[in-house]
Design an enzyme around this catalytic site. Sequence first.
Site, PDB file in Angstrom:
ATOM      1  N   ASP A 136       0.804  -1.217   0.000  1.00 57.45           N
ATOM      2  CA  ASP A 136       0.000   0.000   0.000  1.00 57.45           C
ATOM      3  C   ASP A 136       0.840   1.270   0.000  1.00 57.45           C
ATOM      4  OD1 ASP A 136       0.950  -0.451   2.565  1.00 57.45           O
ATOM      5  OD2 ASP A 136      -1.002  -0.768   3.455  1.00 57.45           O
TER       6      ASP A 136
ATOM      7  N   ASN B  19      -7.800  -2.950  14.294  1.00 54.95           N
ATOM      8  CA  ASN B  19      -9.170  -3.307  13.907  1.00 54.95           C
ATOM      9  C   ASN B  19      -9.211  -4.465  12.908  1.00 54.95           C
ATOM     10  OD1 ASN B  19      -8.234  -2.142  11.579  1.00 54.95           O
ATOM     11  ND2 ASN B  19      -9.727  -0.483  11.499  1.00 54.95           N
TER      12      ASN B  19
ATOM     13  N   HIS C 298      -7.362  -4.685  10.120  1.00 58.12           N
ATOM     14  CA  HIS C 298      -7.076  -4.384   8.712  1.00 58.12           C
ATOM     15  C   HIS C 298      -5.761  -5.015   8.264  1.00 58.12           C
ATOM     16  CE1 HIS C 298      -5.063  -0.283   9.817  1.00 58.12           C
ATOM     17  NE2 HIS C 298      -4.111  -1.047   9.321  1.00 58.12           N
TER      18      HIS C 298
ATOM     19  N   GLU D 146      -9.860  -1.865   5.315  1.00 57.68           N
ATOM     20  CA  GLU D 146     -10.553  -1.621   6.573  1.00 57.68           C
ATOM     21  C   GLU D 146     -11.758  -2.559   6.713  1.00 57.68           C
ATOM     22  OE1 GLU D 146      -9.211   0.255   8.694  1.00 57.68           O
ATOM     23  OE2 GLU D 146      -8.391   2.090   7.836  1.00 57.68           O
TER      24      GLU D 146
HETATM   25  C1  GLP Z   1      -0.656   0.249   8.616  1.00 58.50           C
HETATM   26  C2  GLP Z   1      -0.323  -0.522   7.344  1.00 58.50           C
HETATM   27  C3  GLP Z   1      -0.497  -1.996   7.517  1.00 58.50           C
HETATM   28  C4  GLP Z   1       0.167  -2.442   8.802  1.00 58.50           C
HETATM   29  C5  GLP Z   1      -0.523  -1.818   9.975  1.00 58.50           C
HETATM   30  C6  GLP Z   1       0.081  -2.188  11.310  1.00 58.50           C
HETATM   31  O1  GLP Z   1      -1.910   0.794   8.637  1.00 58.50           O
HETATM   32  N1  GLP Z   1      -1.044  -0.073   6.210  1.00 58.50           N
HETATM   33  O2  GLP Z   1       0.026  -2.671   6.384  1.00 58.50           O
HETATM   34  O3  GLP Z   1       0.132  -3.837   8.911  1.00 58.50           O
HETATM   35  O4  GLP Z   1      -0.483  -0.403   9.848  1.00 58.50           O
HETATM   36  O5  GLP Z   1       1.224  -1.437  11.567  1.00 58.50           O
HETATM   37  P1  GLP Z   1       2.233  -1.718  12.722  1.00 58.50           P
HETATM   38  O6  GLP Z   1       3.049  -2.879  12.309  1.00 58.50           O
HETATM   39  O7  GLP Z   1       3.058  -0.488  12.830  1.00 58.50           O
HETATM   40  O8  GLP Z   1       1.450  -1.976  13.948  1.00 58.50           O
END
Ligand code: GLP
Length: 241
Positions: free
Chosen positions: A67, A136, A138, A143
């Site tokens: 993304d 949540n 995702h 989402e």
């Molecule tokens: C973001 C990314 C996800 C990621 C998530 C968790 O929103 N788009 O791909 O898995 O956050 O991030 P973290 O690993 O910092 O908790």
Amino acid sequence: MNIIEVESYEEMSEKASELFIQKVRNNPNAKLGLATGSTPLGTYKRMIADYKKNGTSYKNVTTVNLDEYVGLSKKHPSSYRYYMNERFYHHLNLKQENAHVPDGTALDLTIECERYESLIDQLGGLDIQLLGIGQNGHIGFNEPGTSFDSLTHVVELTENTREVNGRFFQNREEVPTKAITMGIASILKSKRIVLLISGKEKSQALHRLLNEDVTENFPASALKKHPNFTLIYDKEAWKGV
Ligand code: GLP
């Protein structure tokens, strides 16, 4: 679903990096699906250390990221392209032209989404996809409520996600309201999927994943339908303390 419980973030990163390094050693043309966020950092550090020590080559490897924020250029320090440059690409012999992240500055975002999905298809699907998870549930930026049939698309970020991701920005207002993300169906095209869950903030997401049925209200649950899905979580995520 193959479940691996480990003691710590470090052990989780060790196990994940072993899977990715092994994939590249066995297939020098491997197609890797990569993620951003805090969770994969330890995995990337170990892959880089292995490259420096053992010379595992990324010369013919292709990487495809999940993304990118809409509106952030690759020079913006909070863009995912910038993150990948700093934390991964620049430390290996990976060719820039083989390192793919959606272009959040594309003039026509619909065309950019189609281009990105075609890229995945032209590569014949990815060999192994690394994933983190949002609180949540995702994955990527899919989402709750996202269709399991979704391909690469533009999403409106939830207030919760903008809040949580605000830590990567100078201030909360700077967090974009939209992103381009591979869809759930795009992610499921990968031949193998590895999801990492670490830390107490992710405890609820871990237990929902393990206990709840497959539902679009909890995007990560789609992974349970995948024939080669590995979940690696640490004790903190399990205990939630
Ligand atoms: C973001 C990314 C996800 C990621 C998530 C968790 O929103 N788009 O791909 O898995 O956050 O991030 P973290 O690993 O910092 O908790």
